[in-house]
Scaffold this motif. Structure first.
Motif, PDB file in Angstrom:
ATOM      1  N   UNK A 203      12.343   0.481  -6.598  1.00 13.18           N
ATOM      2  CA  UNK A 203      11.318   1.473  -6.906  1.00 13.18           C
ATOM      3  C   UNK A 203       9.951   0.874  -7.243  1.00 13.18           C
ATOM      4  N   UNK A 204       9.928  -0.117  -8.171  1.00 13.18           N
ATOM      5  CA  UNK A 204       8.640  -0.621  -8.641  1.00 13.18           C
ATOM      6  C   UNK A 204       7.937  -1.478  -7.591  1.00 13.18           C
ATOM      7  N   UNK A 205       8.655  -2.453  -7.015  1.00 11.09           N
ATOM      8  CA  UNK A 205       8.026  -3.329  -6.011  1.00 11.09           C
ATOM      9  C   UNK A 205       7.501  -2.522  -4.818  1.00 11.09           C
ATOM     10  N   UNK A 206       8.285  -1.615  -4.235  1.00 13.49           N
ATOM     11  CA  UNK A 206       7.738  -0.798  -3.130  1.00 13.49           C
ATOM     12  C   UNK A 206       6.509   0.017  -3.536  1.00 13.49           C
ATOM     13  N   UNK A 207       6.501   0.523  -4.773  1.00 10.46           N
ATOM     14  CA  UNK A 207       5.336   1.277  -5.250  1.00 10.46           C
ATOM     15  C   UNK A 207       4.106   0.367  -5.322  1.00 10.46           C
ATOM     16  N   UNK A 208       4.282  -0.843  -5.851  1.00  7.51           N
ATOM     17  CA  UNK A 208       3.166  -1.785  -5.944  1.00  7.51           C
ATOM     18  C   UNK A 208       2.688  -2.207  -4.561  1.00  7.51           C
ATOM     19  N   UNK A 209       3.636  -2.385  -3.636  1.00 11.42           N
ATOM     20  CA  UNK A 209       3.259  -2.754  -2.266  1.00 11.42           C
ATOM     21  C   UNK A 209       2.467  -1.642  -1.602  1.00 11.42           C
ATOM     22  N   UNK A 210       2.875  -0.406  -1.809  1.00 10.14           N
ATOM     23  CA  UNK A 210       2.225   0.726  -1.143  1.00 10.14           C
ATOM     24  C   UNK A 210       0.865   1.063  -1.748  1.00 10.14           C
ATOM     25  N   UNK A 211       0.719   0.842  -3.058  1.00 13.47           N
ATOM     26  CA  UNK A 211      -0.478   1.314  -3.748  1.00 13.47           C
ATOM     27  C   UNK A 211      -1.432   0.228  -4.233  1.00 13.47           C
ATOM     28  N   UNK A 212      -0.981  -1.031  -4.263  1.00 16.87           N
ATOM     29  CA  UNK A 212      -1.835  -2.087  -4.815  1.00 16.87           C
ATOM     30  C   UNK A 212      -1.973  -3.311  -3.910  1.00 16.87           C
ATOM     31  N   UNK A 213      -0.849  -3.874  -3.482  1.00 19.54           N
ATOM     32  CA  UNK A 213      -0.929  -5.111  -2.701  1.00 19.54           C
ATOM     33  C   UNK A 213       0.320  -5.226  -1.832  1.00 19.54           C
ATOM     34  N   UNK A 214       0.179  -5.146  -0.503  1.00 19.91           N
ATOM     35  CA  UNK A 214       1.351  -5.248   0.376  1.00 19.91           C
ATOM     36  C   UNK A 214       2.110  -6.566   0.209  1.00 19.91           C
ATOM     37  N   UNK A 215       1.410  -7.604  -0.261  1.00 22.87           N
ATOM     38  CA  UNK A 215       2.037  -8.908  -0.441  1.00 22.87           C
ATOM     39  C   UNK A 215       2.236  -9.226  -1.926  1.00 22.87           C
TER      40      UNK A 215
END
Length: 333
Positions: A203-215
């Motif tokens: 949940x958290x990593x995909x959210x960060x990838x989608x909204x902040x940094x893909x990498x």
């Protein structure tokens, strides 16, 4: 053998970081998941170049109904590859991530020791490193917790734990397994979000990838790598400062050990080193792990008035200011 970019990257990493010597015995922890299959495949392919003697160890935690079938699957792969196989099975199901991890490392160490392996090798990746950083950050920690997954660390006097995949992500290990048609055993517990790490992963990593940094995984793993070097430096500096400030003695007429710290020596040091010295001291005298509150309570005595003292630490130790000294008095074990 097909030589991929991932083969070349891991080969360079092992050589540049001096993770292994040539002609060593390596015990590879293989769960059957994509990361461990990627790891064992690459090490098997590199084996002729390095002259290693590889073995496979599998740990059955007994917390899934298919755990026996999982172990049998890994054993069959070991036979196909012509590699020695070792199985450790928990006596009873382990009910927490921490308990499972502690049992697993103890079991792997016992197998390595009994069979003369110098290294235990695990498939932790940059994704695991990123998740560990986030997990520890949310629980509250310093630089040590944020860089917790290191390239190597001693497990015993003779056995070293090594993680060669810390610069590659879980996406890369999945692509590698697909390219070589490696039979991944899907662990259903990895999807169970009642475990905090799985919630971070799902949940958290995909959210960060989608909204902040893909990498974001690579960025967090890089942060952990930078912190690792800084933590090593600070630990060495704190050990040097501690040796300059510390004295041991015995309280007269009692079976009590007394540790004294010279406040004048400590006052000249930056706060970061003062705290690290106090943490090292507390790790030495406390049975339980030292908390931030314990460290701050002891650090405050560096500039406190004479005769100031703390309330007892766990185990009964008390710290008191006596002139230019901080005196820690505790029952002699």
């Amino acid at each position: 053998m097909v030589w991929t970019n991932l083969h070349a990257k891991i080969h360079r990493t092992i050589r540049s970081r001096q993770l292994f010597e040539r002609h060593q015995r390596l015990l590879v922890a293989v769960s059957g998941g994509q990361d461990s299959l990627c790891l064992i495949k690459i090490l098997l392919d590199l084996e002729p170049k390095w002259g290693w003697d590889l073995g496979i160890a599998h740990c059955d935690h007994r917390w899934r109904t298919d755990s026996e079938a999982n172990a049998s699957h890994v054993e069959k792969l070991a036979k196909i590859w012509g590699v020695s196989f070792y199985l450790a099975t928990a006596r009873e199901p382990l009910n927490s991530e921490a308990a499972a991890r502690n049992w697993r490392y103890a079991a792997l160490s016992a197998i390595a020791q009994a069979n003369n392996y110098q290294y235990i090798v695990t498939g932790h990746t940059a994704s695991d490193r990123a998740e560990t950083l986030l997990y520890n950050l949310m629980r509250g920690t310093g630089g040590d917790g944020l860089q917790a997954l290191t390239w190597q660390r001693p497990l015993t006097a003779d056995i070293c734990l090594v993680r060669p995949l810390l610069e590659i992500t879980r996406t890369q290990t999945e692509e590698f397994c697909q390219e070589f048609h490696l039979p991944i055993w899907e662990d259903s517990t990895n999807l169970d979000v009642k475990y905090a790490r799985n919630r971070i992963r799902q949940e958290l990593i995909p959210y960060l990838q989608a909204n902040f940094n893909p990498k974001v995984e690579s960025a967090l793993a890089q942060t952990a790598e930078l912190l690792q070097a800084e933590v090593e430096y600070l630990e060495q500096a704190a050990q040097k400062l501690r040796s300059e400030a510390m004295e041991w003695g015995v309280v007269s007429g009692e079976n009590w050990a007394e540790l004294r710290l010279n406040r004048r020596v400590l006052q000249k040091a930056p706060l970061a080193l003062q705290r690290r010295v106090m943490r090292q001291i507390l790790q030495q005298i406390l049975t339980d792990a030292s908390s931030f509150e314990h460290i701050e309570k002891l650090t405050a005595l560096i500039v406190a008035p004479n005769r100031s003292q703390t309330d007892p630490f766990p185990g009964g130790a008390i710290a008191q200011v006596q002139g230019e000294w901080i005196c820690l008095i505790s029952p002699n074990s």
